[in-house]
Each structure stands twice: as C-alpha cells, then as structure tokens.
Design a protein around this motif. Structure first.
Motif, PDB file in Angstrom:
ATOM      1  N   ARG A  74      12.841   0.253  -9.183  1.00 60.72           N
ATOM      2  CA  ARG A  74      13.133   0.218  -7.810  1.00 60.72           C
ATOM      3  C   ARG A  74      11.876  -0.492  -6.688  1.00 60.72           C
ATOM      4  N   VAL A  75      11.504  -0.362  -5.900  1.00 62.77           N
ATOM      5  CA  VAL A  75      10.150  -0.688  -4.952  1.00 62.77           C
ATOM      6  C   VAL A  75       9.772   0.931  -4.574  1.00 62.77           C
ATOM      7  N   GLY A  76       9.096   0.817  -4.930  1.00 65.54           N
ATOM      8  CA  GLY A  76       8.764   2.310  -4.055  1.00 65.54           C
ATOM      9  C   GLY A  76       9.165   3.834  -5.218  1.00 65.54           C
ATOM     10  N   GLY A  78       7.224   4.653  -7.856  1.00 66.92           N
ATOM     11  CA  GLY A  78       6.147   5.201  -7.970  1.00 66.92           C
ATOM     12  C   GLY A  78       5.801   4.492  -9.522  1.00 66.92           C
ATOM     13  N   LYS A  79       5.966   3.555  -9.189  1.00 65.67           N
ATOM     14  CA  LYS A  79       4.856   2.541 -10.871  1.00 65.67           C
ATOM     15  C   LYS A  79       4.056   2.328 -10.287  1.00 65.67           C
ATOM     16  N   SER A  80       3.562   1.851  -9.416  1.00 59.55           N
ATOM     17  CA  SER A  80       2.190   1.681  -9.686  1.00 59.55           C
ATOM     18  C   SER A  80       1.300   3.163  -9.656  1.00 59.55           C
ATOM     19  N   SER A  81       1.629   4.089  -8.413  1.00 54.45           N
ATOM     20  CA  SER A  81       0.955   5.482  -8.872  1.00 54.45           C
ATOM     21  C   SER A  81       1.131   5.486 -10.068  1.00 54.45           C
ATOM     22  N   LEU A  82       2.057   5.737 -11.063  1.00 55.66           N
ATOM     23  CA  LEU A  82       2.428   6.587 -12.050  1.00 55.66           C
ATOM     24  C   LEU A  82       1.651   5.935 -12.978  1.00 55.66           C
ATOM     25  N   SER A  93      -2.548  -1.459  -6.677  1.00 53.79           N
ATOM     26  CA  SER A  93      -1.902  -1.104  -5.581  1.00 53.79           C
ATOM     27  C   SER A  93      -0.548  -0.795  -5.088  1.00 53.79           C
ATOM     28  N   THR A  94      -0.508   0.304  -4.211  1.00 46.67           N
ATOM     29  CA  THR A  94       0.308   0.747  -4.674  1.00 46.67           C
ATOM     30  C   THR A  94       1.127   1.076  -2.182  1.00 46.67           C
ATOM     31  N   SER A  95       2.544   1.040  -2.059  1.00 41.00           N
ATOM     32  CA  SER A  95       1.802   1.190  -0.559  1.00 41.00           C
ATOM     33  C   SER A  95       2.943   2.097  -0.664  1.00 41.00           C
ATOM     34  N   GLU A 100       4.260  -3.871  -3.059  1.00 43.96           N
ATOM     35  CA  GLU A 100       2.873  -3.737  -3.059  1.00 43.96           C
ATOM     36  C   GLU A 100       2.419  -4.847  -4.069  1.00 43.96           C
ATOM     37  N   THR A 101       3.443  -4.585  -5.071  1.00 43.47           N
ATOM     38  CA  THR A 101       3.453  -5.274  -6.474  1.00 43.47           C
ATOM     39  C   THR A 101       4.104  -6.390  -6.319  1.00 43.47           C
ATOM     40  N   THR A 102       4.227  -8.068  -6.790  1.00 39.63           N
ATOM     41  CA  THR A 102       4.939  -9.119  -6.609  1.00 39.63           C
ATOM     42  C   THR A 102       4.607 -10.063  -8.179  1.00 39.63           C
ATOM     43  N   ALA A 180       9.318  14.699  -8.796  1.00 33.30           N
ATOM     44  CA  ALA A 180       9.532  15.835  -8.789  1.00 33.30           C
ATOM     45  C   ALA A 180       9.262  16.671  -7.575  1.00 33.30           C
ATOM     46  N   ASP A 181       8.222  16.035  -7.388  1.00 31.88           N
ATOM     47  CA  ASP A 181       7.753  17.400  -6.330  1.00 31.88           C
ATOM     48  C   ASP A 181       8.620  17.049  -5.013  1.00 31.88           C
ATOM     49  N   ARG A 182       9.485  17.006  -4.620  1.00 32.02           N
ATOM     50  CA  ARG A 182      10.460  16.420  -3.849  1.00 32.02           C
ATOM     51  C   ARG A 182      11.399  17.724  -4.413  1.00 32.02           C
ATOM     52  N   ALA A 213       3.518  11.228 -10.278  1.00 37.07           N
ATOM     53  CA  ALA A 213       2.540  10.608  -9.978  1.00 37.07           C
ATOM     54  C   ALA A 213       1.928  10.570  -8.736  1.00 37.07           C
ATOM     55  N   ALA A 214       2.144  11.044  -7.698  1.00 40.57           N
ATOM     56  CA  ALA A 214       1.006  10.798  -6.086  1.00 40.57           C
ATOM     57  C   ALA A 214       1.976  12.209  -5.833  1.00 40.57           C
ATOM     58  N   PRO A 215       2.080  13.350  -6.200  1.00 40.02           N
ATOM     59  CA  PRO A 215       2.326  14.370  -5.355  1.00 40.02           C
ATOM     60  C   PRO A 215       2.301  14.466  -4.153  1.00 40.02           C
ATOM     61  N   ARG A 216       2.385  15.255  -3.128  1.00 39.63           N
ATOM     62  CA  ARG A 216       2.674  15.511  -1.040  1.00 39.63           C
ATOM     63  C   ARG A 216       1.400  16.603  -2.012  1.00 39.63           C
ATOM     64  N   PRO A 217       1.274  16.669  -0.773  1.00 36.22           N
ATOM     65  CA  PRO A 217       0.474  17.916  -0.331  1.00 36.22           C
ATOM     66  C   PRO A 217       0.964  19.341  -0.747  1.00 36.22           C
TER      67      PRO A 217
HETATM   68  N1  LIG Z   1       6.027  12.664  -2.946  1.00 30.75           N
HETATM   69  C1  LIG Z   1       5.656  11.777  -4.221  1.00 30.75           C
HETATM   70  N2  LIG Z   1       5.293  11.049  -3.359  1.00 30.75           N
HETATM   71  C2  LIG Z   1       5.260   9.660  -4.882  1.00 30.75           C
HETATM   72  C3  LIG Z   1       4.997   9.577  -5.894  1.00 30.75           C
HETATM   73  N3  LIG Z   1       4.695   9.000  -6.506  1.00 30.75           N
HETATM   74  C4  LIG Z   1       4.659   7.661  -6.072  1.00 30.75           C
HETATM   75  N4  LIG Z   1       4.816   7.924  -4.029  1.00 30.75           N
HETATM   76  C5  LIG Z   1       4.682   8.144  -2.913  1.00 30.75           C
HETATM   77  O1  LIG Z   1       5.666   6.365  -2.657  1.00 30.75           O
HETATM   78  C6  LIG Z   1       5.212   5.724  -2.737  1.00 30.75           C
HETATM   79  C7  LIG Z   1       5.538   4.200  -3.556  1.00 30.75           C
HETATM   80  O2  LIG Z   1       4.573   4.286  -4.565  1.00 30.75           O
HETATM   81  P1  LIG Z   1       4.798   3.035  -5.009  1.00 30.75           P
HETATM   82  O3  LIG Z   1       3.094   3.050  -6.145  1.00 30.75           O
HETATM   83  O4  LIG Z   1       4.103   1.914  -4.466  1.00 30.75           O
HETATM   84  O5  LIG Z   1       5.575   2.369  -6.094  1.00 30.75           O
HETATM   85  P2  LIG Z   1       5.917   0.948  -6.492  1.00 30.75           P
HETATM   86  O6  LIG Z   1       6.508  -0.124  -6.255  1.00 30.75           O
HETATM   87  O7  LIG Z   1       6.962   1.588  -7.601  1.00 30.75           O
HETATM   88  O8  LIG Z   1       4.462   0.831  -7.267  1.00 30.75           O
HETATM   89  C8  LIG Z   1       3.497   5.857  -2.248  1.00 30.75           C
HETATM   90  O9  LIG Z   1       3.703   6.327  -1.096  1.00 30.75           O
HETATM   91  C9  LIG Z   1       3.192   6.803  -3.587  1.00 30.75           C
HETATM   92  O10 LIG Z   1       2.697   7.138  -2.701  1.00 30.75           O
HETATM   93  C10 LIG Z   1       5.968  11.435  -6.304  1.00 30.75           C
HETATM   94  O11 LIG Z   1       5.226  11.808  -7.254  1.00 30.75           O
HETATM   95  N5  LIG Z   1       5.908  12.577  -5.400  1.00 30.75           N
END
Ligand SMILES: Nc1nc2c(ncn2[C@@H]2O[C@H](COP(=O)(O)OP(=O)(O)O)[C@@H](O)[C@H]2O)c(=O)[nH]1
Ligand SMILES: [Mg+2]
Length: 443
Positions: A74-76, A78-82, A93-95, A100-102, A180-182, A213-217
């Motif tokens: 699904r959108v969001g 974290g595919k691009s982030s991973l 690019s991530t959003s 963001e990915t079309t 997973a960080d959530r 993939a992109a854990p929050r601080p």
């Molecule tokens: N908390 C958290 N946020 C993440 C993680 N991976 C991605 N995100 C956030 O999820 C949002 C969507 O990520 P994106 O990679 O654009 O998702 P995509 O649409 O699947 O490609 C962005 O704001 C990322 O920073 C994660 O492991 N933990």
C-alpha cells in the motif's frame, strides 16, 4: 503444431536447484521455439506482442545476470524508504503524505559473483482499483525474482488477497512488517504471530520479517545530577538486519537459479497462453472454412440436385474441406487419408441420421417448398440439406484434428452424437436455405 501438443512442465524448485543451467537453457530454448514457431497464426502473435516483448526482456535480464527484488504494498507503508535503506542512499523519493512513486522505478543494489541485484520500487496498490491491482501484482510477481510485500500493521483484506495472489505463483515472497519502531516488543511479537497465523497456508514463518526502514527519532529523558529531567530526540538507524540476512541467504543459495527458474515459469505460462489463443484462433478459422464449404456444396447441390442419400457420401469437395481443415491444425493429409476419414464420418452420420434423413427431415424442409411449388425453393431445400451435411462432416473432421487426429476415448459414434446434440438442426437448415435462396436470386 508442436508447442500446443508439447506441454512444458513448470520446473520444480528442487530440480532447478540441482541443475540451474539446464533450466536456463531449457527456458531459453522454449522461448526461442515459441518466437520462431511459424505455425502460430499472426493474429495470435499480434495479440500476445506484449508477452513476447516481456520474454525478450527477461531473456536479456538473464544474460546480464540480474536478480530483481521488488517492493510491493500500500501507499505509505515505506516501500521507497525500505529500498533506500537497503541501498544506503536516497535513490527513491519518499513522502509522508501520499504515493510518491507513480511507476516502476529501479536502482542497482549489490553485485553478486555472477551478476548483480536490482531493487525495484512500485506504486502503492491501494491507488489502483481491484482489477488493476491484481494485474500489477501479477506482473510484478512475473518479473521479480523476489517480492517484498510490505505492510505496517495487521493485513487489510485487500493486502491479504494481494499477498495470497503473489504467493500462488511459485515465486519467492517475503512479507515485511515495516515501521516496527512504532510498536513495543510485546506488540510486535503479537503482530508477527498474527501474521504467521493468517498466512500459514502460503508463507512459512521465516518469510515474515519485521523492519524499521526509517524509524522516527526516539525521545530520550535523562535526569541530571540535580534531579532535573532533560528530554531530547535521538535519531535512530534503520533496522533491516534480519531482512538483509534472509535476502542474502536466499540470493546465495538460489541466486541465478531463481532468475532462471522464474524465466522458465514465465515461458511456460506464456506457452500455455499462446496455446489457448491458438486453439481459439484455429477454431474460428476452421469454422470459416467449414462455412465456406457448406455454402459451396449447398449451391452446387441446389443447382444440380442429387439423391438425398448421396449427400452423406464423401465427395470431392468434402475431401478438399478435410485437407484444408487438416492444414489449420498443422496436419498434412493425403487424398487417401482424407477419404478414409470421410468414410468413417459418413458411416457415423448415416447410422445416426439415416432414418430421419430419409423421411422427416426431407418432408419438413420441403414443406415450405411444396406450398409454392417453386423449383428454386425445392432446389434450395436440397441445397440446404447438403449444407447441413457438409457442416456435420466438417465439424466431425475438425473435432478429430483438434484431438490430434483421434476420436479420443469416446470414439467416432459418440463424437457424432454429441455434435448432433449440440446443434439446432432446424434453425440451421432454415438459415442455410435462406442463404442459398438469396445467393440463387443474386446469380
Ligand atoms: N515510523 C516509521 N516511519 C516510516 C518507516 N518507514 C517509512 N516510514 C515513513 O512512512 C512514510 C511513507 O514512506 P514511503 O517510503 O514514501 O512509503 P511508500 O509509499 O510505501 O513508498 C514516510 O514518511 C516515511 O518516513 C519506519 O520504519 N518507521
Ligand atoms: Mg514510494
């Protein structure tokens, strides 16, 4: 035609592991045979041009030794982030807001000793409607050697369906629970257990992996010597260790075998598709041929009436029709062979229809004729019987060819019976009569 009769077996994974080169060679040979098969009707080729292009690009991919890993979900989630985290650079690019990915996007990841790994980003599946999503899932699973299906919590119904569909294609799929960080450690364990339970039919537990993939601080609170609390945000590094380990173990163990195997599966699926289309194309060409001979014979008889019983006997035009039909199915028939086949066919038709043919049919068809007593009508009635007889003969021959020059287990009598049962005889004869009449008037 070879490729319809020759059935490719989808390679078994174990077999492919034992001998990857053989599968690769086999896949390539099958692909070439398919591409070069001159008996594939051009209409079928045109219809499948996208698949033929795909096969071409898969064959290039194999030559370059590429292994494709695609992120899907699904959108969001974290595919691009991973994928960025795996690459350790921002290639995709991530959003936080929306997809963001079309379209499909790719970046080279790592080299293997005999090739390299390419990461592929895809648009979110929930941006497309059900059918498109299904098609995309299918397309990705066809191309990618490893598919990472991402989610961020328990699976929604549509995620579950998409995952199930991905897994049915014999491809390597990993389910990645991202963000997973959530979750607390206990929550994460429960979630993973839940995913394992839900997916146990098609995914083994080690194929379900949690990542960040992109854990929050994280907020850290420190108490200083004076008892004062200090709060600040600490950046956290991505956590992908288990995913990387799993991916590398798959790539090391299966590597190019996986790519060859997927190409082989794709080739055999394409072969099946082509075979189905060819069957349909042959059928429609055969129908046209039969129809043309029906008209020809119908007119011939209308113009030169013959005794009704002779209509069921083999004639020159029937031999030509049988030879012509044989060509459509890739069989070259001699006149002798064709006559022999026609003898069998007419024996069946006479046995099944003889009595009826002699009385009811003739009188029913002639009924209209006798009212007007027009010679044209009488002639057309005879012609339409010839038309019908030719049609039955053609159908019998076509069935015999389509079964690979065999009556199959049912034998010629049952074949004739079921063909007769499937036809609306009276309306066919009426149509034939009208057709012949209109052509007679024109001439
Ligand atoms: N908390 C958290 N946020 C993440 C993680 N991976 C991605 N995100 C956030 O999820 C949002 C969507 O990520 P994106 O990679 O654009 O998702 P995509 O649409 O699947 O490609 C962005 O704001 C990322 O920073 C994660 O492991 N933990
Ligand atoms: Mg994206």
């Amino acid at each position: 035609m070879q490729s319809v009769l020759r059935k490719w077996r989808s390679p078994e994974k174990t077999g492919a592991q034992a001998n990857p080169e053989r599968h690769l060679l086999e896949a390539n040979r099958n692909i070439r045979e398919l591409i070069e098969d001159t008996t594939i009707p051009s209409a079928v080729r045109a219809e499948l041009s996208a698949e033929f292009d795909e096969i071409e690009s898969i064959s290039n991919k194999l030559r370059r030794g590429e292994i494709h890993i695609a992120a899907f979900g699904r959108v969001g989630v974290g595919k691009s982030s991973l994928l960025n985290a795996l690459l350790q650079r921002d290639a995709f690019s991530t959003s936080p807001l929306h997809g963001e990915t079309t379209s499909e996007d790719r970046a080279e990841w790592q080299s293997l000793h005999d090739g390299h790994v390419v990461l592929i980003d895809t648009p979110g599946i929930d941006e497309l409607d059900g059918e498109q999503r299904e098609q995309l899932a299918h397309k990705i699973s066809q191309r990618a050697d490893v598919t990472l299906m991402l989610c961020e919590s328990d699976l929604t119904d549509s995620e579950f369906q998409a995952l199930e569909q991905l897994c049915t294609g014999h491809r390597t799929v990993l389910l990645v629970l991202n963000k997973a960080d959530r979750y607390t450690a206990e929550e994460l364990e429960l979630l993973l257990q839940r995913l394992q339970d839900r997916c146990q039919e098609f995914l083994t537990p080690e194929r379900i992996i949690a990542t960040s993939a992109a854990p929050r601080p994280e907020t850290v609170i420190r108490v200083d010597g004076l008892g004062r609390e200090h709060e600040w945000n600490r950046e956290r590094a991505p956590d992908l260790l288990r995913l990387k380990e799993r991916l590398w173990s798959i790539l090391e163990k299966e590597g190019q075998t996986l790519a060859a195997l997927n190409a082989a599966i794709f080739a055999s699926e394409l072969d099946e598709k082509v075979a189905t289309r060819i069957v349909a194309a042959r059928k429609s060409v055969a129908e046209k041929i039969i129809h043309n001979y029906c008209i020809g014979k119908g007119l011939l008889v209308a113009l030169n009436p013959v005794p009704i019983t002779d209509l069921l006997a083999a004639a020159g035009t029937d031999i030509a029709m049988v030879i012509h039909l044989g060509e459509v199915y890739g069989f070259r028939m001699s006149r002798r062979e064709a006559s022999k086949l026609l003898l069998t066919i007419s024996a069946q038709l006479i046995a099944l229809m003889g009595a009826y043919w002699g009385m009811n049919l003739v009188s029913s068809v002639l009924k209209t004729a006798s009212a007007g007593l027009s010679t044209a009508l009488t002639a057309a009635a005879q012609g339409s019987l010839a038309w019908y007889a030719t049609y039955l003969t053609g159908k019998m021959a076509q069935t015999w060819f389509s079964r690979g020059k065999s009556w199959g287990s049912s034998g010629p009598r049952d074949t004739a019976r079921s063909i007769l049962a499937s036809l609306d005889r009276d309306s066919m004869i009426r149509t034939a009569r009208d057709d012949i009449l209109s052509r007679l008037k024109r001439s």
